[in-house]
Design a protein around this motif. Structure first.
Motif, PDB file in Angstrom:
ATOM      1  N   GLU A   1      -6.493  10.324  54.233  1.00 51.11           N
ATOM      2  CA  GLU A   1      -5.863  11.094  53.160  1.00 51.11           C
ATOM      3  C   GLU A   1      -5.652  10.265  51.893  1.00 51.11           C
ATOM      4  O   GLU A   1      -5.389  10.817  50.820  1.00 51.11           O
ATOM      5  CB  GLU A   1      -4.516  11.663  53.622  1.00 51.11           C
ATOM      6  N   ASN A   2      -5.787   8.948  52.009  1.00 53.38           N
ATOM      7  CA  ASN A   2      -5.602   8.076  50.841  1.00 53.38           C
ATOM      8  C   ASN A   2      -6.908   7.544  50.277  1.00 53.38           C
ATOM      9  O   ASN A   2      -6.900   6.738  49.350  1.00 53.38           O
ATOM     10  CB  ASN A   2      -4.692   6.896  51.202  1.00 53.38           C
TER      11      ASN A   2
ATOM     12  N   GLU B   1      -9.839   7.750  48.043  1.00 53.18           N
ATOM     13  CA  GLU B   1     -10.095   8.525  46.843  1.00 53.18           C
ATOM     14  C   GLU B   1     -11.333   8.088  46.072  1.00 53.18           C
ATOM     15  O   GLU B   1     -11.600   8.592  44.997  1.00 53.18           O
ATOM     16  CB  GLU B   1      -8.874   8.474  45.917  1.00 53.18           C
TER      17      GLU B   1
ATOM     18  N   ALA C   1       4.191  10.314  55.432  1.00 51.60           N
ATOM     19  CA  ALA C   1       2.827  10.065  55.896  1.00 51.60           C
ATOM     20  C   ALA C   1       2.627  10.571  57.318  1.00 51.60           C
ATOM     21  O   ALA C   1       1.544  10.956  57.693  1.00 51.60           O
ATOM     22  CB  ALA C   1       2.521   8.579  55.813  1.00 51.60           C
TER      23      ALA C   1
END
Length: 487
Positions: A202-203, A205, A280
């Motif tokens: 999810e982190n 990018e 998180a």
């Protein structure tokens, strides 16, 4: 059969042939004691991988996963065999050479200023906290003494031995430095490491290592020690000639550079619990299934490691936690009221030239998926092009990001993911869809091939993008024009 179907079938056949050839080649190279050791390791490793696949809700018998246990076992064995079995003295022995330009005075090395530095040694290792591979650039320097120099290739080979273990960056630097100092007995040794660890999905990018968690670590002995060592300053200066700045340090002082460990807080008994206050990890998170945790412990044991070693406590749970992010699911995803796969995606429209003003593009959507062949991540970006439905309103970027996440966060192969996203978009657009996926595969780093800088691109084209080359060229030009704007 449509052109995309034919291409997909051809890719599947080629991939199957490649896998069979790879395994046959591996069997031919094994022999005697090595073959017995591999078989013994495989006996423990392969059932463990099958247990992980079942825990992920997968059918271990389906074609894409049928050989996965064997491939994963082979990857772990190949990635750690030299690390736990090779001895440094066997590498260095016979590689110390007398050199006329090196006299008995410390720091005189053939007029080179007193030291020899080998830079940009590309390695990989396995994070001892989560079992995921991490990328390393290693730089080794030493000051010859006793009128001898060591063969340069031996410096990288010694570094590789210690990298091919379950490791932490600082311990890796210390072990390389200590082993070289003891084996070649120089006036001093300096080791500098730049390491990159993949972040949580999810982190993630961006499509390069710049989006990864970075740490720099160093270790030194002999004349390199001390705050005012001129040898250490020279070592850093020689690195800077290659644009290597060891002062750029994100996590060097932290022992929890592993992102899966960063979400834990220590308890008084030395164990850890999940931190549920930072958003998180949800308080409703399901604990790691005991059978999967036990399977990972047996994998660690089969590598020759002690699962009860202090640094490995909690590692099975973290690895399972990572895998569970890619658990098989059958969620319905909707875009602007349309359910995915609700249309025939291979129905070709007429051959009229498309209006390029109607082409919509959504570029550089990040993703992280798990390779179903090796249970290792691959990550990158997805570019999507489609024709709007005539009302002039495009679909919001967040919907496409959800679509990419839906098809990416599971056991996947890049070719299939590209096709699935294209089919989903076409089921909404009906006029045309084009998808380009650019990805880096960690299995290309950690397996025997070790092609660290390789990148894989796949494309799927449907509808008017398939029949109108100018429409396809227009979209690809948009991707090219924005390539330098996104990391």
């Amino acid at each position: 059969m449509g052109a995309l179907e034919e291409a997909h079938l051809a890719a599947a056949v080629a991939a199957a042939c490649e896998c069979e050839e790879e395994e046959d080649d591996g069997l031919e190279l094994l022999g005697g004691e090595a073959e017995a050791a591999a078989a013994a390791g495989g006996d423990a490793m392969e059932p463990a991988v099958r247990a992980l696949l079942v825990g992920l809700g997968e059918d271990e018998r389906r074609e894409g996963l049928r050989r996965t246990p064997k491939r994963v076992a082979k990857a772990f064995r190949d990635g750690t065999r030299d690390g736990y079995k090779q001895k440094v003295k066997d590498i260095v022995q016979g590689a110390l050479f007398p050199e006329v330009g090196v006299d008995k005075r410390t720091g005189s090395a053939g007029g080179t200023g007193g030291q020899v530095v080998v830079r940009d040694i590309e390695l990989f290792s396995y994070c001892e906290s989560c079992l995921l591979p991490f990328s390393i650039q290693c730089h080794v320097g030493y000051v010859p003494s006793g009128g001898r120099v060591v063969g340069l290739s031996k410096l990288s080979r010694v570094a590789d031995v210690f990298a091919k273990r379950l490791q932490h960056p600082q311990r890796l630097a210390n072990e390389i430095c200590g082993a070289l100092h003891a084996s070649i007995q120089p006036a001093g040794v300096a080791v500098a490491l730049q390491c990159w660890h993949i972040p949580l999905p999810e982190n993630l990018e961006c499509k390069t290592l710049q989006g990864w968690i970075r740490t720099t670590n160093s270790s030194r002995s002999g004349v390199f020690e001390g705050d005012n060592s001129s040898f250490w300053n020279d070592f850093l200066a020689l690195l800077q000639l290659r644009g290597i700045d060891m002062d750029m340090d994100d996590h060097s002082a932290s022992q929890s550079w592993c992102p899966l460990r960063a979400h834990e807080v220590p308890l008084f008994n030395g164990h850890c619990r999940k931190n549920t206050t930072n958003g998180a990890i949800s308080p409703k998170s399901v604990p790691s299934p005991a059978s999967m945790v036990s399977a990972v412990s047996s994998m660690i044991l089969s590598l020759g490691e002690d699962p009860l070693r202090k640094e490995l406590i909690g590692t099975p749970q973290r690895y399972v936690h990572w895998l569970m992010k890619f658990r098989a699911c059958n969620l319905d995803v909707k875009l602007n009221g349309f359910t995915l796969n609700s249309a025939l995606v291979y129905e070709r429209p007429g051959g009229d030239m498309a209006d390029h003003q109607a082409i919509r593009s959504v570029l550089h959507l990040p993703f992280c998926a798990q390779c179903e062949h090796h249970l290792l991540p691959f990550y990158g970006v997805v570019h999507i092009g489609y024709f709007d439905n005539g009302d002039g309103e495009g679909i919001d970027r967040s919907h496409f990001q959800a679509l990419v996440h839906f098809y990416g966060c599971k056991l996947q192969v890049q070719e299939r993911m590209t096709r699935q996203i294209a089919e989903a978009v076409y089921s909404i657009s009906h006029s045309g869809a084009i998808v380009v996926v650019e990805a880096n595969h960690i299995c290309m780093i950690s397996r025997g091939i070790q092609k660290i800088r390789s990148n894989t691109a796949t494309i799927a084209v449907l509808g008017q993008f398939l029949t109108d080359p100018s429409a396809k060229a227009c979209f690809l030009q948009k991707v090219l024009d924005t390539a330098d704007l996104v990391v």
